[in-house]
Design a protein around this motif. Sequence first.
Motif, PDB file in Angstrom:
ATOM      1  N   SER A 108       0.831  -1.199   0.000  1.00 24.13           N
ATOM      2  CA  SER A 108       0.000   0.000   0.000  1.00 24.13           C
ATOM      3  C   SER A 108       0.866   1.249   0.000  1.00 24.13           C
ATOM      4  CB  SER A 108      -0.888   0.010   1.247  1.00 24.13           C
ATOM      5  OG  SER A 108      -1.541   1.259   1.387  1.00 24.13           O
ATOM      6  N   LEU A 109       0.480   2.236  -0.793  1.00 21.83           N
ATOM      7  CA  LEU A 109       1.207   3.504  -0.812  1.00 21.83           C
ATOM      8  C   LEU A 109       1.020   4.282   0.483  1.00 21.83           C
ATOM      9  CD1 LEU A 109       0.697   4.803  -4.465  1.00 21.83           C
ATOM     10  CD2 LEU A 109       2.392   3.220  -3.547  1.00 21.83           C
ATOM     11  N   ASP A 110       0.095   3.834   1.330  1.00 24.74           N
ATOM     12  CA  ASP A 110      -0.100   4.478   2.622  1.00 24.74           C
ATOM     13  C   ASP A 110       1.092   4.259   3.538  1.00 24.74           C
ATOM     14  OD1 ASP A 110      -3.589   3.525   2.636  1.00 24.74           O
ATOM     15  OD2 ASP A 110      -2.667   5.422   2.053  1.00 24.74           O
ATOM     16  N   TYR A 111       1.904   3.237   3.260  1.00 26.94           N
ATOM     17  CA  TYR A 111       2.975   2.860   4.180  1.00 26.94           C
ATOM     18  C   TYR A 111       4.377   3.089   3.638  1.00 26.94           C
ATOM     19  CZ  TYR A 111      -1.024   0.606   6.356  1.00 26.94           C
ATOM     20  OH  TYR A 111      -2.244   0.372   6.930  1.00 26.94           O
ATOM     21  N   TYR A 112       4.484   3.625   2.431  1.00 26.29           N
ATOM     22  CA  TYR A 112       5.794   3.838   1.835  1.00 26.29           C
ATOM     23  C   TYR A 112       5.884   5.228   1.213  1.00 26.29           C
ATOM     24  CZ  TYR A 112       7.000  -1.121   2.139  1.00 26.29           C
ATOM     25  OH  TYR A 112       7.299  -2.369   2.587  1.00 26.29           O
ATOM     26  N   ALA A 113       7.050   5.810   1.304  1.00 28.51           N
ATOM     27  CA  ALA A 113       7.355   6.948   0.452  1.00 28.51           C
ATOM     28  C   ALA A 113       7.639   6.382  -0.944  1.00 28.51           C
ATOM     29  CB  ALA A 113       8.584   7.693   0.969  1.00 28.51           C
ATOM     30  N   VAL A 114       7.226   7.107  -1.961  1.00 31.91           N
ATOM     31  CA  VAL A 114       7.460   6.654  -3.331  1.00 31.91           C
ATOM     32  C   VAL A 114       8.038   7.798  -4.148  1.00 31.91           C
ATOM     33  CG1 VAL A 114       5.777   4.781  -3.401  1.00 31.91           C
ATOM     34  CG2 VAL A 114       5.040   7.120  -3.876  1.00 31.91           C
ATOM     35  N   GLY A 115       8.689   7.428  -5.218  1.00 27.26           N
ATOM     36  CA  GLY A 115       9.263   8.480  -6.042  1.00 27.26           C
ATOM     37  C   GLY A 115      10.032   7.924  -7.210  1.00 27.26           C
ATOM     38  N   TRP A 116      10.924   8.747  -7.727  1.00 23.91           N
ATOM     39  CA  TRP A 116      11.649   8.424  -8.940  1.00 23.91           C
ATOM     40  C   TRP A 116      13.131   8.752  -8.795  1.00 23.91           C
ATOM     41  CZ3 TRP A 116       8.786   6.476 -13.057  1.00 23.91           C
ATOM     42  CH2 TRP A 116       7.387   6.584 -12.937  1.00 23.91           C
ATOM     43  N   PHE A 117      13.952   7.876  -9.330  1.00 23.43           N
ATOM     44  CA  PHE A 117      15.349   8.219  -9.513  1.00 23.43           C
ATOM     45  C   PHE A 117      15.706   7.928 -10.965  1.00 23.43           C
ATOM     46  CE2 PHE A 117      17.455   4.096  -9.773  1.00 23.43           C
ATOM     47  CZ  PHE A 117      16.616   3.232  -9.097  1.00 23.43           C
ATOM     48  N   ARG A 118      16.789   8.482 -11.425  1.00 17.44           N
ATOM     49  CA  ARG A 118      17.217   8.264 -12.804  1.00 17.44           C
ATOM     50  C   ARG A 118      18.689   7.938 -12.852  1.00 17.44           C
ATOM     51  NH1 ARG A 118      16.496  14.521 -15.013  1.00 17.44           N
ATOM     52  NH2 ARG A 118      18.268  15.431 -13.865  1.00 17.44           N
ATOM     53  N   GLN A 119      19.054   7.265 -13.916  1.00 17.67           N
ATOM     54  CA  GLN A 119      20.454   6.923 -14.125  1.00 17.67           C
ATOM     55  C   GLN A 119      20.777   6.994 -15.599  1.00 17.67           C
ATOM     56  OE1 GLN A 119      21.802   3.282 -12.241  1.00 17.67           O
ATOM     57  NE2 GLN A 119      23.878   4.111 -12.167  1.00 17.67           N
ATOM     58  N   ALA A 120      21.739   7.834 -15.920  1.00 18.11           N
ATOM     59  CA  ALA A 120      22.219   7.973 -17.288  1.00 18.11           C
ATOM     60  C   ALA A 120      23.508   7.173 -17.426  1.00 18.11           C
ATOM     61  CB  ALA A 120      22.461   9.441 -17.602  1.00 18.11           C
ATOM     62  N   PRO A 121      23.853   6.752 -18.643  1.00 14.02           N
ATOM     63  CA  PRO A 121      25.080   5.981 -18.850  1.00 14.02           C
ATOM     64  C   PRO A 121      26.302   6.706 -18.308  1.00 14.02           C
ATOM     65  CG  PRO A 121      23.730   5.927 -20.813  1.00 14.02           C
ATOM     66  CD  PRO A 121      23.088   6.909 -19.888  1.00 14.02           C
ATOM     67  N   GLY A 122      27.086   6.005 -17.511  1.00 13.85           N
ATOM     68  CA  GLY A 122      28.307   6.583 -16.974  1.00 13.85           C
ATOM     69  C   GLY A 122      28.114   7.542 -15.819  1.00 13.85           C
ATOM     70  N   LYS A 123      26.873   7.700 -15.371  1.00 13.68           N
ATOM     71  CA  LYS A 123      26.597   8.614 -14.269  1.00 13.68           C
ATOM     72  C   LYS A 123      25.991   7.857 -13.091  1.00 13.68           C
ATOM     73  CE  LYS A 123      25.890  12.769 -17.057  1.00 13.68           C
ATOM     74  NZ  LYS A 123      24.981  13.926 -17.333  1.00 13.68           N
ATOM     75  N   GLU A 124      26.095   8.460 -11.926  1.00 15.15           N
ATOM     76  CA  GLU A 124      25.514   7.859 -10.730  1.00 15.15           C
ATOM     77  C   GLU A 124      24.004   8.077 -10.698  1.00 15.15           C
ATOM     78  OE1 GLU A 124      29.333   8.260  -7.684  1.00 15.15           O
ATOM     79  OE2 GLU A 124      27.445   9.279  -7.244  1.00 15.15           O
ATOM     80  N   ARG A 125      23.367   7.260  -9.894  1.00  9.82           N
ATOM     81  CA  ARG A 125      21.942   7.462  -9.677  1.00  9.82           C
ATOM     82  C   ARG A 125      21.673   8.852  -9.123  1.00  9.82           C
ATOM     83  NH1 ARG A 125      19.263   2.336  -6.550  1.00  9.82           N
ATOM     84  NH2 ARG A 125      19.536   0.778  -8.186  1.00  9.82           N
ATOM     85  N   GLU A 126      20.543   9.409  -9.525  1.00  7.42           N
ATOM     86  CA  GLU A 126      20.132  10.703  -9.001  1.00  7.42           C
ATOM     87  C   GLU A 126      18.677  10.609  -8.552  1.00  7.42           C
ATOM     88  OE1 GLU A 126      19.809  13.845 -11.862  1.00  7.42           O
ATOM     89  OE2 GLU A 126      19.753  15.414 -10.328  1.00  7.42           O
ATOM     90  N   GLY A 127      18.428  10.882  -7.299  1.00 10.91           N
ATOM     91  CA  GLY A 127      17.062  10.962  -6.815  1.00 10.91           C
ATOM     92  C   GLY A 127      16.393  12.176  -7.442  1.00 10.91           C
ATOM     93  N   VAL A 128      15.329  11.968  -8.191  1.00 11.88           N
ATOM     94  CA  VAL A 128      14.684  13.045  -8.941  1.00 11.88           C
ATOM     95  C   VAL A 128      13.557  13.680  -8.138  1.00 11.88           C
ATOM     96  CG1 VAL A 128      13.326  13.568 -11.000  1.00 11.88           C
ATOM     97  CG2 VAL A 128      15.272  12.002 -11.156  1.00 11.88           C
ATOM     98  N   GLY A 133      10.297  12.695  -4.956  1.00  8.01           N
ATOM     99  CA  GLY A 133       9.645  11.749  -4.067  1.00  8.01           C
ATOM    100  C   GLY A 133       8.482  12.408  -3.346  1.00  8.01           C
ATOM    101  N   ILE A 134       7.614  11.556  -2.800  1.00  9.62           N
ATOM    102  CA  ILE A 134       6.465  12.056  -2.053  1.00  9.62           C
ATOM    103  C   ILE A 134       6.317  11.214  -0.797  1.00  9.62           C
ATOM    104  CG2 ILE A 134       4.834  10.650  -3.399  1.00  9.62           C
ATOM    105  CD1 ILE A 134       2.875  13.088  -3.153  1.00  9.62           C
ATOM    106  N   SER A 135       6.150  11.897   0.299  1.00  9.46           N
ATOM    107  CA  SER A 135       6.122  11.248   1.607  1.00  9.46           C
ATOM    108  C   SER A 135       4.858  10.412   1.804  1.00  9.46           C
ATOM    109  CB  SER A 135       6.203  12.319   2.697  1.00  9.46           C
ATOM    110  OG  SER A 135       5.910  11.784   3.958  1.00  9.46           O
ATOM    111  N   ARG A 136       4.990   9.371   2.605  1.00  6.02           N
ATOM    112  CA  ARG A 136       3.825   8.553   2.952  1.00  6.02           C
ATOM    113  C   ARG A 136       3.007   9.202   4.060  1.00  6.02           C
ATOM    114  NH1 ARG A 136       4.514   5.697   7.748  1.00  6.02           N
ATOM    115  NH2 ARG A 136       6.636   5.741   8.589  1.00  6.02           N
ATOM    116  N   VAL A 137       3.613  10.116   4.792  1.00  7.26           N
ATOM    117  CA  VAL A 137       2.976  10.631   6.009  1.00  7.26           C
ATOM    118  C   VAL A 137       2.082  11.835   5.705  1.00  7.26           C
ATOM    119  CG1 VAL A 137       3.371  11.620   8.282  1.00  7.26           C
ATOM    120  CG2 VAL A 137       4.861   9.802   7.434  1.00  7.26           C
ATOM    121  N   ASP A 138       2.679  12.874   5.145  1.00 10.15           N
ATOM    122  CA  ASP A 138       1.936  14.127   4.988  1.00 10.15           C
ATOM    123  C   ASP A 138       1.903  14.638   3.555  1.00 10.15           C
ATOM    124  OD1 ASP A 138       4.610  16.254   6.364  1.00 10.15           O
ATOM    125  OD2 ASP A 138       4.534  14.874   4.663  1.00 10.15           O
ATOM    126  N   GLY A 139       2.376  13.804   2.630  1.00 13.61           N
ATOM    127  CA  GLY A 139       2.345  14.217   1.232  1.00 13.61           C
ATOM    128  C   GLY A 139       3.396  15.239   0.861  1.00 13.61           C
TER     129      GLY A 139
END
Length: 125
Positions: free
Chosen positions: A27-47, A49-55
């Motif tokens: 359930s999305l009620d219990y987790y923060a969810v969001g997006w990260f991206r990764q381009a070739p040769g680059k590190e992951r980047e957190g793009v 997110g949205i909190s599970r608690v208060d939005g």
Amino acid sequence: VQLQASGGGLVQPGGSLRLSCAASGFSLDYYAVGWFRQAPGKEREGVSGISRVDGSTYYADSVKGRFTISKDNAKRMVYLQMNSLKPEDTAVYHCAAARTLIAIATAAPNGLDAWGQGTQVTVSS
């Protein structure tokens, strides 16, 4: 816990895309969810997110003012509206779930509870 991202594609600079993420097994009620991206040769980047608690939301400085995250808990869907896209936005975008918004922001593998295979976004003329 499964996450399936979709909606990527090829778009010209200045264009828009809307990514969708279908969550199953939790359930999305219990987790923060969001997006990260990764381009070739680059590190992951957190793009974004949205909190599970208060939005409350997180955006990387590189996307602030251009990207908007939203979710529908009842449908178990997470969305990322991307406007004014730039070539440097080109990457594979992954949907992710974690216990905290900070974990989404850092996108460290040991901080995420789950992430999907991702969808390719290419911004090019």
